[in-house]
Write a protein that holds these residues in place. Structure first.
Motif, PDB file in Angstrom:
ATOM      1  N   GLY A  24     -22.614   8.092  25.326  1.00 47.53           N
ATOM      2  CA  GLY A  24     -22.679   8.640  26.682  1.00 47.53           C
ATOM      3  C   GLY A  24     -23.748   9.707  26.829  1.00 47.53           C
ATOM      4  N   PHE A  25     -23.858  10.583  25.833  1.00 46.33           N
ATOM      5  CA  PHE A  25     -24.892  11.626  25.874  1.00 46.33           C
ATOM      6  C   PHE A  25     -26.290  11.020  25.753  1.00 46.33           C
ATOM      7  CE2 PHE A  25     -21.660  14.945  24.721  1.00 46.33           C
ATOM      8  CZ  PHE A  25     -21.881  15.756  25.822  1.00 46.33           C
ATOM      9  N   VAL A  26     -26.469  10.043  24.866  1.00 45.48           N
ATOM     10  CA  VAL A  26     -27.774   9.374  24.731  1.00 45.48           C
ATOM     11  C   VAL A  26     -28.137   8.694  26.051  1.00 45.48           C
ATOM     12  CG1 VAL A  26     -28.991   7.462  23.582  1.00 45.48           C
ATOM     13  CG2 VAL A  26     -27.647   9.088  22.226  1.00 45.48           C
ATOM     14  N   ALA A  27     -27.162   8.012  26.639  1.00 51.22           N
ATOM     15  CA  ALA A  27     -27.406   7.333  27.914  1.00 51.22           C
ATOM     16  C   ALA A  27     -27.799   8.328  28.996  1.00 51.22           C
ATOM     17  CB  ALA A  27     -26.151   6.560  28.331  1.00 51.22           C
ATOM     18  N   GLN A  28     -27.076   9.433  29.070  1.00 49.56           N
ATOM     19  CA  GLN A  28     -27.381  10.435  30.089  1.00 49.56           C
ATOM     20  C   GLN A  28     -28.754  11.046  29.848  1.00 49.56           C
ATOM     21  OE1 GLN A  28     -25.339  10.828  32.769  1.00 49.56           O
ATOM     22  NE2 GLN A  28     -27.079  11.942  33.555  1.00 49.56           N
ATOM     23  N   PHE A  29     -29.125  11.248  28.576  1.00 54.10           N
ATOM     24  CA  PHE A  29     -30.444  11.776  28.249  1.00 54.10           C
ATOM     25  C   PHE A  29     -31.537  10.814  28.717  1.00 54.10           C
ATOM     26  CE2 PHE A  29     -34.099  11.935  25.383  1.00 54.10           C
ATOM     27  CZ  PHE A  29     -34.498  13.252  25.571  1.00 54.10           C
ATOM     28  N   MET A  30     -31.364   9.519  28.436  1.00 57.00           N
ATOM     29  CA  MET A  30     -32.356   8.530  28.872  1.00 57.00           C
ATOM     30  C   MET A  30     -32.477   8.518  30.389  1.00 57.00           C
ATOM     31  SD  MET A  30     -32.048   5.211  26.454  1.00 57.00           S
ATOM     32  CE  MET A  30     -33.358   4.400  27.351  1.00 57.00           C
ATOM     33  N   GLY A  61     -31.215   3.792  30.511  1.00 53.11           N
ATOM     34  CA  GLY A  61     -30.094   4.703  30.747  1.00 53.11           C
ATOM     35  C   GLY A  61     -28.971   4.038  31.509  1.00 53.11           C
ATOM     36  N   GLY A  62     -29.328   3.203  32.491  1.00 45.21           N
ATOM     37  CA  GLY A  62     -28.319   2.510  33.292  1.00 45.21           C
ATOM     38  C   GLY A  62     -27.485   1.543  32.477  1.00 45.21           C
ATOM     39  N   ILE A  63     -28.138   0.799  31.575  1.00 46.46           N
ATOM     40  CA  ILE A  63     -27.401  -0.143  30.716  1.00 46.46           C
ATOM     41  C   ILE A  63     -26.444   0.614  29.800  1.00 46.46           C
ATOM     42  CG2 ILE A  63     -27.646  -1.726  28.759  1.00 46.46           C
ATOM     43  CD1 ILE A  63     -30.190  -2.787  30.169  1.00 46.46           C
ATOM     44  N   LEU A  64     -26.951   1.672  29.159  1.00 43.76           N
ATOM     45  CA  LEU A  64     -26.085   2.440  28.262  1.00 43.76           C
ATOM     46  C   LEU A  64     -24.943   3.114  29.027  1.00 43.76           C
ATOM     47  CD1 LEU A  64     -28.683   4.042  25.818  1.00 43.76           C
ATOM     48  CD2 LEU A  64     -27.154   2.103  25.401  1.00 43.76           C
ATOM     49  N   LEU A  65     -25.228   3.642  30.216  1.00 50.13           N
ATOM     50  CA  LEU A  65     -24.160   4.247  31.008  1.00 50.13           C
ATOM     51  C   LEU A  65     -23.153   3.200  31.488  1.00 50.13           C
ATOM     52  CD1 LEU A  65     -26.085   6.935  33.069  1.00 50.13           C
ATOM     53  CD2 LEU A  65     -24.282   7.341  31.383  1.00 50.13           C
TER      54      LEU A  65
END
Length: 105
Positions: A24-30, A61-65
């Protein structure tokens, strides 16, 4: 009051910390990086522009989120990221279609 706040912070940021929170943090960072890229590109030319990298960071980021929100079973984020990904992909499609028509762009 402060003790309750500290306990809440400990629960949220320490006890619940796992690989999914890292994702979640990596996704939000992207997702945040797309705005940094857009800001830097705009500063370089002295006007507001949206570089192609903005859309790639949006998709990443959207895919990871979306993965994170599905895991968390959060219908608000699932709906929001699903719609957002559609828009990001469509924008990239339009950009690449335009570049195929006019390679000088």
């Amino acid at each position: 009051m402060i003790g309750e706040l500290l306990q809440w912070l400990h629960t949220v940021f320490v006890e619940r910390f796992d690989g999914w929170v890292v994702l979640g943090f990596v996704a939000q960072f992207m997702f945040m990086m797309r705005f940094v890229v857009q800001w830097i590109a705009s500063e370089r030319v002295g006007r507001s522009i949206v570089p192609v990298a903005f859309w790639f960071f949006s998709i990443g980021g959207g895919i990871l989120l979306l993965i994170y929100s599905i895991r968390q079973q959060d219908p608000v984020f699932i709906a929001g990221q699903s719609l957002g990904l559609t828009i990001y992909l469509r924008n990239l499609w339009l950009i690449f279609r335009e570049k195929r028509r006019d390679p000088a762009i």
